[in-house]
Write an enzyme that holds these catalytic residues in place. Structure first.
Site, PDB file in Angstrom:
ATOM      1  N   LYS A  40       0.864  -1.194   0.000  1.00  0.00           N
ATOM      2  CA  LYS A  40       0.000   0.000   0.000  1.00  0.00           C
ATOM      3  C   LYS A  40       0.896   1.238   0.000  1.00  0.00           C
ATOM      4  O   LYS A  40       0.922   2.017   0.954  1.00  0.00           O
ATOM      5  CB  LYS A  40      -0.921  -0.003   1.223  1.00  0.00           C
ATOM      6  CG  LYS A  40      -2.157  -0.875   1.040  1.00  0.00           C
ATOM      7  CD  LYS A  40      -3.076  -0.808   2.244  1.00  0.00           C
ATOM      8  CE  LYS A  40      -3.936   0.421   2.289  1.00  0.00           C
ATOM      9  NZ  LYS A  40      -5.013   0.505   1.330  1.00  0.00           N
TER      10      LYS A  40
HETATM   11  C1  LIG Z   1      -6.655  -1.244  -3.922  1.00  0.00           C
HETATM   12  C2  LIG Z   1      -7.296  -1.837  -2.739  1.00  0.00           C
HETATM   13  N1  LIG Z   1      -7.762  -3.090  -2.817  1.00  0.00           N
HETATM   14  C3  LIG Z   1      -8.350  -3.679  -1.768  1.00  0.00           C
HETATM   15  C4  LIG Z   1      -8.500  -3.021  -0.568  1.00  0.00           C
HETATM   16  C5  LIG Z   1      -9.178  -3.707   0.576  1.00  0.00           C
HETATM   17  O1  LIG Z   1      -8.234  -4.043   1.556  1.00  0.00           O
HETATM   18  P1  LIG Z   1      -8.666  -4.125   3.086  1.00  0.00           P
HETATM   19  O2  LIG Z   1      -9.848  -5.026   3.142  1.00  0.00           O
HETATM   20  O3  LIG Z   1      -7.471  -4.715   3.758  1.00  0.00           O
HETATM   21  O4  LIG Z   1      -8.972  -2.758   3.525  1.00  0.00           O
HETATM   22  C6  LIG Z   1      -8.018  -1.723  -0.430  1.00  0.00           C
HETATM   23  C7  LIG Z   1      -8.130  -0.987   0.837  1.00  0.00           C
HETATM   24  O5  LIG Z   1      -7.270  -1.058   1.677  1.00  0.00           O
HETATM   25  C8  LIG Z   1      -7.397  -1.118  -1.536  1.00  0.00           C
HETATM   26  O6  LIG Z   1      -6.928   0.124  -1.455  1.00  0.00           O
END
Ligand SMILES: Cc1ncc(COP(=O)(O)O)c(C=O)c1O
Length: 306
Positions: free
Chosen positions: A154
């Site tokens: 991220k």
């Molecule tokens: C690109 C992306 N995909 C998926 C997710 C979902 O991840 P999570 O369930 O860990 O928040 C997020 C958010 O964090 C995201 O930014």
């Protein structure tokens, strides 16, 4: 309502937490973030941080990929977060933003020979996709490959891709974007993973489809298996399956579990919230608020238990 940040090793009022204009992360996207939810339980007068440790474990993995040094252990990060959110004392649904970043005030594109720092801020935040059923479209922006810009991490730098996708979807009148991978397979939303229901099973893109492995995704898979006896298949999904699936939903810390009613002007199933999606959403909402005793393992209370 006053808010606080954890900044340069101390909890201080949010408005006092400022960085210099030459900070490396601001110029080159050299930061790694997390998004954590604090869910307010009115009956228990408690805020539960959902899967806190899993968020920091993901951040730690991201730091390993990019060569960041996290100045704290995962357990210390969890403790600092609890302390900060308790100090904020919002008594409302909260969003917590930890950020590991290259803090040197220096020019030059690189990841080496730079200082690392870490901050957290928190703010009250309700639903992100504030709709009963989202209207989505497949956008023209593709999700980058792992050897272009690893989607597993991220990093703030990669989120230009997500921002382009989201803005294209919203300016075209939709609630959320669905991105394809460079091979043309379904990847994910701009801030959510995607699930389809096909023949009574959940189907979701796999790691090789350039997704972020979401913590909400893992939660949905576990709840579906344990509580509904519904299995999940992780595989490549072709675009037209989006149009023929029985149900579809998005998962993410910010968006929670949001049903999708329409994709590219085609109804998903009947266009209403499907039965598996509805049951999973109910379970998820209870789990994050600490109302499912079996899943309290995922919930970190911020106030001492009475
Ligand atoms: C690109 C992306 N995909 C998926 C997710 C979902 O991840 P999570 O369930 O860990 O928040 C997020 C958010 O964090 C995201 O930014």
């Amino acid at each position: 309502m006053p808010s606080y940040a954890f900044f340069q090793k101390k909890i201080i009022p949010l408005e006092e937490a400022k960085i210099g204009i030459m900070t490396h992360a601001l110029h080159y996207g050299t930061a790694i973030f997390e998004g954590v939810r604090g869910n307010w339980n009115e009956a228990q007068k408690q805020t539960y941080l959902f899967r806190l440790k899993d968020h920091y474990l993901r951040m730690e993995r991201g730091c390993k990929v990019l060569g960041f040094k996290l100045p704290y252990s995962v357990d210390e990060l969890c403790r600092i977060t609890v302390e900060l959110v308790a100090k904020c004392d919002f008594k409302a649904d909260t969003y917590i933003r930890p950020l590991a970043y290259k803090s040197s005030e220096a020019l030059g594109v690189r990841l080496h020979n730079l200082e690392d720092d870490f901050l957290i801020f928190a703010m009250p935040w309700g639903p992100y996709l504030d709709v009963d059923k989202a209207r989505c479209c497949v956008v023209s922006w593709r999700r980058p490959e792992d050897n272009v810009n690893p989607p597993q991490v991220k990093s703030t730098g990669i989120y230009i891709n997500n921002a382009l996708a989201k803005t294209e979807a919203v300016t075209n009148g939709f609630d959320e974007a669905i991105m394809l991978s460079s091979s043309g397979h379904v990847s994910e939303g701009s801030g959510e993973n995607i699930f389809l229901v096909i023949d009574g099973k959940l189907v979701t893109p796999a790691i090789y489809n350039n997704i972020l492995i979401g913590i909400t995704r893992a939660t949905a898979i576990e709840l579906a298996k344990n509580e509904l006896g519904v299995e999940t298949i992780e595989r490549s999904i072709v675009r037209s399956e989006l149009y023929t699936a029985d149900e579809c939903f998005l998962t993410g810390t910010a968006a929670h579990l949001t049903p999708v009613g329409e994709i590219d002007h085609r109804k998903v199933g009947s266009g209403e919230v499907g039965p598996i999606t509805a049951k999973l959403r109910d379970l998820y909402v209870k789990a994050i608020k600490g109302d499912l005793p079996k899943y309290l393992k995922w919930c970190t209370p911020i106030y001492p238990k009475k």
